[in-house]
Scaffold this motif. Structure first.
Motif, PDB file in Angstrom:
ATOM      1  N   VAL A 112      45.209  58.677  13.520  1.00  0.00           N
ATOM      2  CA  VAL A 112      44.900  57.251  13.659  1.00  0.00           C
ATOM      3  C   VAL A 112      43.697  56.899  12.777  1.00  0.00           C
ATOM      4  O   VAL A 112      43.696  55.875  12.082  1.00  0.00           O
ATOM      5  CB  VAL A 112      44.627  56.903  15.143  1.00  0.00           C
ATOM      6  N   LEU A 154      45.676  51.273  29.764  1.00  0.00           N
ATOM      7  CA  LEU A 154      44.464  51.240  28.947  1.00  0.00           C
ATOM      8  C   LEU A 154      43.238  50.927  29.799  1.00  0.00           C
ATOM      9  O   LEU A 154      42.167  51.474  29.592  1.00  0.00           O
ATOM     10  CB  LEU A 154      44.627  50.209  27.816  1.00  0.00           C
ATOM     11  N   ILE A 159      52.016  59.981  13.505  1.00  0.00           N
ATOM     12  CA  ILE A 159      51.516  59.582  14.836  1.00  0.00           C
ATOM     13  C   ILE A 159      52.668  59.543  15.836  1.00  0.00           C
ATOM     14  O   ILE A 159      52.556  60.039  16.957  1.00  0.00           O
ATOM     15  CB  ILE A 159      50.799  58.211  14.750  1.00  0.00           C
ATOM     16  N   ASP A 164      35.837  48.240  13.214  1.00  0.00           N
ATOM     17  CA  ASP A 164      35.281  49.425  13.864  1.00  0.00           C
ATOM     18  C   ASP A 164      36.403  50.443  14.066  1.00  0.00           C
ATOM     19  O   ASP A 164      37.571  50.068  14.164  1.00  0.00           O
ATOM     20  CB  ASP A 164      34.708  49.052  15.235  1.00  0.00           C
ATOM     21  N   PRO A 165      36.048  51.721  14.152  1.00  0.00           N
ATOM     22  CA  PRO A 165      37.085  52.721  14.419  1.00  0.00           C
ATOM     23  C   PRO A 165      37.785  52.413  15.748  1.00  0.00           C
ATOM     24  O   PRO A 165      37.131  51.969  16.694  1.00  0.00           O
ATOM     25  CB  PRO A 165      36.299  54.031  14.525  1.00  0.00           C
ATOM     26  N   PRO A 166      39.091  52.630  15.819  1.00  0.00           N
ATOM     27  CA  PRO A 166      39.800  52.330  17.077  1.00  0.00           C
ATOM     28  C   PRO A 166      39.230  53.116  18.251  1.00  0.00           C
ATOM     29  O   PRO A 166      38.889  54.290  18.116  1.00  0.00           O
ATOM     30  CB  PRO A 166      41.234  52.773  16.784  1.00  0.00           C
ATOM     31  N   GLN A 167      39.142  52.446  19.373  1.00  0.00           N
ATOM     32  CA  GLN A 167      38.657  53.098  20.583  1.00  0.00           C
ATOM     33  C   GLN A 167      39.832  53.565  21.456  1.00  0.00           C
ATOM     34  O   GLN A 167      39.724  54.545  22.157  1.00  0.00           O
ATOM     35  CB  GLN A 167      37.798  52.115  21.378  1.00  0.00           C
ATOM     36  N   GLN A 168      40.938  52.825  21.369  1.00  0.00           N
ATOM     37  CA  GLN A 168      42.096  53.171  22.184  1.00  0.00           C
ATOM     38  C   GLN A 168      43.359  53.156  21.332  1.00  0.00           C
ATOM     39  O   GLN A 168      43.441  52.398  20.360  1.00  0.00           O
ATOM     40  CB  GLN A 168      42.251  52.192  23.343  1.00  0.00           C
ATOM     41  N   VAL A 169      44.301  53.966  21.725  1.00  0.00           N
ATOM     42  CA  VAL A 169      45.580  54.070  21.004  1.00  0.00           C
ATOM     43  C   VAL A 169      46.718  54.012  22.013  1.00  0.00           C
ATOM     44  O   VAL A 169      46.619  54.590  23.094  1.00  0.00           O
ATOM     45  CB  VAL A 169      45.681  55.419  20.249  1.00  0.00           C
ATOM     46  N   GLU A 170      47.751  53.330  21.611  1.00  0.00           N
ATOM     47  CA  GLU A 170      48.967  53.282  22.427  1.00  0.00           C
ATOM     48  C   GLU A 170      50.145  53.597  21.514  1.00  0.00           C
ATOM     49  O   GLU A 170      50.314  52.950  20.487  1.00  0.00           O
ATOM     50  CB  GLU A 170      49.127  51.872  23.019  1.00  0.00           C
ATOM     51  N   LEU A 208      49.940  51.060  18.408  1.00  0.00           N
ATOM     52  CA  LEU A 208      48.929  50.007  18.504  1.00  0.00           C
ATOM     53  C   LEU A 208      47.561  50.655  18.640  1.00  0.00           C
ATOM     54  O   LEU A 208      47.416  51.638  19.378  1.00  0.00           O
ATOM     55  CB  LEU A 208      49.171  49.144  19.743  1.00  0.00           C
ATOM     56  N   VAL A 209      46.591  50.114  17.959  1.00  0.00           N
ATOM     57  CA  VAL A 209      45.221  50.602  18.134  1.00  0.00           C
ATOM     58  C   VAL A 209      44.345  49.438  18.579  1.00  0.00           C
ATOM     59  O   VAL A 209      44.598  48.281  18.219  1.00  0.00           O
ATOM     60  CB  VAL A 209      44.656  51.245  16.843  1.00  0.00           C
ATOM     61  N   TYR A 210      43.344  49.775  19.368  1.00  0.00           N
ATOM     62  CA  TYR A 210      42.478  48.746  19.940  1.00  0.00           C
ATOM     63  C   TYR A 210      41.036  49.048  19.545  1.00  0.00           C
ATOM     64  O   TYR A 210      40.583  50.193  19.676  1.00  0.00           O
ATOM     65  CB  TYR A 210      42.579  48.745  21.466  1.00  0.00           C
TER      66      TYR A 210
END
Lengths: 152, 71
Positions: free
Chosen positions: A58, A106, B56, A68-74, B35-37
């Motif tokens: 990611v 999440l 991924i 910003d770098p992603p904090q969460q991934v789905e 999806l990335v958050y």
């Protein structure tokens, strides 16, 4: 339940919060397995390796983004979903059942990491705790909140 | 502004529309995707043709396979 969440309990804590979690692993900042819901160590290590690689990929995929770098991934794949969340110290990843609600997954990941970082503990609402001692009635059951809430 | 429905048939149609919309939303949620958050919760899609997307997806499938192997 202990007052402070320890890293050793974090993966199990996530599964307690969410019935949709099939398995969960917690990695430390170095990417090493810290805790898992899997009883079998070898499988837990494999899942930890995959979770670490997931965030590496990611980061590679998003390195040119001006964010910003992603904090969460789905990641939704046929048969289920993979969700992961990280702080500077921890990465928590979970495999969820098909149809698990992304927003709830999440939220739960974030809540466990926050608890681990010393943030507010997740607990049942005060009203529910107070009523637990009394006899159960239909009226009381109807008033109970279906969602846990954050409390200090 | 949503028009208020009158009559039982109209209300039934409204309920059916609501159910159909929920089913569509659930189907959309289950479509393969990455999806990335960011820390503020803002979501961005990694497009299927983007660098790393395939890898991924493959890692996530491997994670599911590990669990399926145990179950």
């Amino acid at each position: 339940m202990p007052d402070t969440l320890t890293p050793e309990r974090a993966a199990e804590r996530l599964r307690e919060l969410s019935a949709d979690v099939r398995t969960a692993v917690l990695l430390d900042a170095a990417g090493s397995l810290t805790s898992a819901t899997e009883a079998e160590r070898e499988r837990a290590e494999k899942l930890a390796d995959l979770a670490r690689s997931l965030f590496e990929e990611v980061d590679r995929a998003t390195r040119d983004w001006e964010t910003d770098p992603p904090q969460q991934v789905e990641v939704q794949v046929p048969g289920g979903g993979v969700f992961a969340s990280r702080t500077s110290r921890w990465t928590l990843a979970a495999v969820a059942k098909r149809g698990a609600l992304s927003s709830l997954m999440l939220y739960d990941l974030h809540a466990v990491l926050e608890e681990l970082e010393g943030g507010p503990l997740i607990r049942r609402s005060a009203a529910v705790e107070e009523r637990a001692a009394g006899p159960a009635t239909e009226e009381r059951a109807a008033e109970e909140l279906p969602m846990p809430e954050l409390g200090g | 502004m949503k028009e208020k429905r009158k009559g039982p048939l109209s209300r039934a149609a409204g309920i059916a529309e609501g159910v159909a919309a929920t089913v569509r939303r659930l189907q959309r949620e289950r479509e393969p995707r990455v999806l990335v958050y960011d820390p503020s919760g803002y979501a961005r899609l990694i497009q299927p043709e983007a660098r790393g997307h395939e890898r991924i997806m493959s890692l996530a499938e491997d994670m599911l396979a590990e669990v399926a192997g145990r179950e």
